[in-house]
Write a protein that holds these residues in place. Sequence first.
Motif, short mmCIF file in Angstrom:
data_model
loop_
_atom_site.label_atom_id
_atom_site.label_comp_id
_atom_site.label_asym_id
_atom_site.label_seq_id
_atom_site.Cartn_x
_atom_site.Cartn_y
_atom_site.Cartn_z
N SER A 277 38.37 25.63 45.82
CA SER A 277 39.95 26.97 46.44
C SER A 277 40.12 26.98 47.54
O SER A 277 40.99 26.50 48.16
CB SER A 277 39.67 27.66 45.30
N TYR A 278 38.91 27.30 47.77
CA TYR A 278 38.98 27.15 49.67
C TYR A 278 38.98 25.62 50.62
O TYR A 278 39.78 26.45 50.79
CB TYR A 278 37.68 28.07 49.93
N HIS A 281 42.15 25.15 49.82
CA HIS A 281 43.63 26.22 49.80
C HIS A 281 45.38 26.29 50.32
O HIS A 281 46.47 26.43 49.78
CB HIS A 281 42.70 26.87 50.18
N HIS A 290 48.64 29.37 43.30
CA HIS A 290 47.70 30.07 43.07
C HIS A 290 46.95 31.32 42.13
O HIS A 290 45.95 31.77 41.76
CB HIS A 290 47.56 30.95 44.68
N ARG A 291 48.47 31.34 41.42
CA ARG A 291 47.66 32.12 40.47
C ARG A 291 46.93 31.46 39.15
O ARG A 291 46.43 32.52 38.64
CB ARG A 291 49.23 33.00 39.75
N ASN A 294 43.39 31.56 40.86
CA ASN A 294 42.82 33.52 40.33
C ASN A 294 42.94 34.02 38.83
O ASN A 294 41.78 34.17 38.69
CB ASN A 294 44.16 34.09 40.68
N GLU A 295 43.41 33.01 38.45
CA GLU A 295 43.24 33.63 36.57
C GLU A 295 41.51 32.68 36.07
O GLU A 295 40.51 33.28 35.73
CB GLU A 295 44.18 32.58 35.07
N PHE A 297 39.35 31.76 38.17
CA PHE A 297 38.39 32.83 39.22
C PHE A 297 38.14 34.00 38.27
O PHE A 297 36.58 34.87 37.99
CB PHE A 297 38.88 33.25 40.22
N ARG A 298 38.55 34.61 38.16
CA ARG A 298 39.07 35.71 36.56
C ARG A 298 37.83 35.59 35.62
O ARG A 298 36.89 36.00 35.15
CB ARG A 298 39.98 36.93 36.19
N ASN A 301 34.34 35.18 36.63
CA ASN A 301 33.79 35.81 37.08
C ASN A 301 33.02 36.97 36.04
O ASN A 301 32.36 37.22 36.08
CB ASN A 301 34.90 36.19 38.50
#
Length: 657
Positions: A277-278, A281, A290-291, A294-295, A297-298, A301
Amino acid sequence: MSDTEKTPRPPVRRGPGGGGPFGGAGMPAEKSKAFGPSAKRLVGRLRPERMLIAVVALLAIVSVTLSVLGPKMLGTATNLIFAGILSKQVPAGETQAQVIEGLRASGNNAQADLLGGVTLTPGSGIDFGQLGSVLLMVLAIYVFSSVFSWGQSYLLNGVVQRTVFRLRADVEDKINRLPLGYFDRMPRGELLSRVTNDIDNVSQSLQQSLSQIMTSLLTVIGVIVMMFVISPLLALIALVTIPLTLLITAVVAKRSQKLFVAQWKHTGTLNARIEESYSGHALVKVFGRHREINEVFRQKNEELYKASFGAQFVSGIIMPAMMFVGNLVYVAIAVVGGLMVASGSLSLGDVQAFIQYARQFTQPLTQLGSMANVLQSGVASAERVFELLDADDQTPDPVPAATPPASAGSAGRLVFDDVSFRYLPDVPLIDNLSLTALPGQTVAIVGPTGAGKTTLVNLIMRFYELDSGRITLDGTDIAAMTRDDLRSRTGMVLQDTWLFGGTIRDNIAYGRPEATEEEILAAAQATYVDRFVHSLPDGYDTVLNDEADNVSAGEKQLITIARAFLAAPSVLILDEATSSVDTRTEVLVQRAMSALRAERTSFVIAHRLSTIRDADLILVMESGRIVQQGTHDTLLAAGGAYANLYNAQFAGATAAE
């Protein structure tokens, strides 16, 4: 190899989470495949330090012996204080035997037994002179124990670091001896992990485990000896700790190992997601993902959190469990020891010393349990490093080696004589290829992706060995030459620029380190590097950072071209070398290349066919074979593969309109 061509490669192994550079990197292997042989081999690398290791062992023995004597000496001090207090209460002029006999006569047998285990001096009180001497001796014991322990740690640190230094040097030498095919099969992140993280883990594991295991074993032995000297009965009670410790450690470690494996797996997956992702980017922003990122990643994580929490929680049970067992033993020793003091069979100081020994006894056992995991992790990392060291080297250079004749005006005659090559035995690539490139000729190689264009160049550089046939340079078989000699006669400019952290001057001089300042400047001027260097704050002394992103892509390409220009090779290889420069700069570079190619054989790999119209010979490759060859005009007139490739460029533009 250029990204513009993808020829068959051996299958590449991927770590958890995909192909990101950090996917799984940094996480040492959790379990070795063959612990015994790998551990023996790792210990064998300590052999050059065996004299110092013997000194370390001697220092450890002295340090542990002194530290084990400390509680016994403190017990002596306690006995002096206890005896002094009791002596003060006994009337002067009576002997200890008279006092004990009087107590028994009056029916106070318990007190008589207690006094029987103490040496009294009636009416004298505490002998502070003797007590001070004992305490000074205890202080000296602990000071010298600490000094010897420090000396042991200092020497052991040197032993470990020199061993790891030699291991790193061996790995570096090995990497320089490995064939290019090894790097094609091994993912970059995996190789970097072995060279950096695994070696660091070996260093840390040796540093921790060698000292702790040696000290813990000696402490356990010394404490057991002292406990049996004081009281065999109490010693047997304390030894109950050993089987309980082993049982708790085994049960918890078996459970926690699975959780740690899951933790490392999820960590590698999360690292891969973060890296992707980085690095992408801008692309994520462009497509509005990006959403989703983020999901993902969540979720990852959250998985890592659960695995890490479980692993740390379960592994954290060991210490409280060991403390619980230690406290049970402590209570048993205190009760039985108190009864023995009351009966006069054991002094109060000995009970105090024994309780200290019981505390000392459980700590090294716990350390040994934790060091087992550390040592296993270190051996697993060492095993991965040994796999790298055991990989097959590239074929050695011939002895004696052949050298092409130094004939003026003829350097660079390159002949492919019935050459066949495959990356994988069952995947055909180049079969029975023959061609001749004359000095001063520019040979352009074109064809679709996967045709074998860059492979041809790799064979010239001897990055791979031929399956059959031969390649000669100025009449000399390149297989009979040393690789250094062959590559010193060959210059290469790739589509993917490679610059290292250093000044622009240093990067240009990399092509010929002994070059003078005037020669470096001449190469820079000939390739138009000089045109943009003066706009930089420090000119040629401008330091390129790790990513070399303080200059543009086109400027980076010009620096690599200047490096090849300075090397002045007899064979020049350009793999889409002008793909990153603008049109005006490309024209200037082409002029510089014309001067560089004079009286040299040049191989140009190109996808933009307009850049090789002036080539002396154009080779059209398909599926590893040369299907057409000739000049631009003759090939267009003949039609066929080249004409189709050339016209496809304009057809694509028309369709786009």
